[in-house]
Design a protein around this motif. Structure first.
Motif, PDB file in Angstrom:
ATOM      1  N   UNK A  92       0.829  -1.211   0.000  1.00  0.00           N
ATOM      2  CA  UNK A  92       0.000   0.000   0.000  1.00  0.00           C
ATOM      3  C   UNK A  92       0.860   1.257   0.000  1.00  0.00           C
ATOM      4  N   UNK A  93       1.920   1.250   0.794  1.00  0.00           N
ATOM      5  CA  UNK A  93       2.835   2.393   0.823  1.00  0.00           C
ATOM      6  C   UNK A  93       3.549   2.540  -0.522  1.00  0.00           C
ATOM      7  N   UNK A  94       4.013   1.424  -1.053  1.00  0.00           N
ATOM      8  CA  UNK A  94       4.697   1.459  -2.342  1.00  0.00           C
ATOM      9  C   UNK A  94       3.729   1.878  -3.451  1.00  0.00           C
ATOM     10  N   UNK A  95       2.464   1.484  -3.348  1.00  0.00           N
ATOM     11  CA  UNK A  95       1.475   1.867  -4.361  1.00  0.00           C
ATOM     12  C   UNK A  95       1.256   3.380  -4.364  1.00  0.00           C
ATOM     13  N   UNK A  96       1.268   3.999  -3.192  1.00  0.00           N
ATOM     14  CA  UNK A  96       1.143   5.458  -3.110  1.00  0.00           C
ATOM     15  C   UNK A  96       2.363   6.103  -3.768  1.00  0.00           C
ATOM     16  N   UNK A  97       3.535   5.583  -3.469  1.00  0.00           N
ATOM     17  CA  UNK A  97       4.764   6.112  -4.086  1.00  0.00           C
ATOM     18  C   UNK A  97       4.715   5.935  -5.607  1.00  0.00           C
TER      19      UNK A  97
END
Length: 125
Positions: free
Chosen positions: A114-119
């Motif tokens: 989820x964090x990587x998807x935001x990035x």
């Protein structure tokens, strides 16, 4: 990928946004009128991308119609970055999100995607 390196400490890392295109994708091209060629936007893939760019530029200069000169990244237009300070905030937020996602993954925590998807959304991917 390399389990034998799992316990090695990493003291330094290469990081920066110098010469990074807005979509974070490699591009190469040639202006036939001026004879000016360009290649860049390697974004972490410099060894392979610079080799491919060099071979592509060769074919463009020699006006060869090859698989390389028909690649979608040849002579494409790159979008401009957002004005400052939005560019700076976006790039540094992206790096922090990826860093935290990596730390969580290393600690065995889930849901780092989820964090990587935001990035990824910040980069345009």
């Amino acid at each position: 990928l390399l389990p034998q390196t799992a316990k090695l400490r990493i003291d330094h890392a290469w990081c920066g946004v110098l010469g990074v295109p807005r979509d974070w994708c490699t591009t190469a091209g040639l202006d036939l009128e001026t004879g000016i060629g360009w290649a860049g936007g390697y974004v972490g893939l410099g060894v392979s991308s610079s080799n491919l760019s060099g071979r592509t530029l060769r074919d463009l200069i020699l006006r060869r119609d090859t698989e390389l000169t028909r690649l979608p990244w040849v002579n494409r237009r790159v979008s401009k970055w957002e004005p400052e300070p939005m560019r700076w905030l976006g790039v540094h937020s992206m790096y922090q999100l990826y860093r935290v996602a990596d730390e969580r993954e290393e600690a065995g925590l889930r849901h780092t995607s989820k964090l990587a998807a935001i990035a990824d959304r910040i980069t345009g991917h």
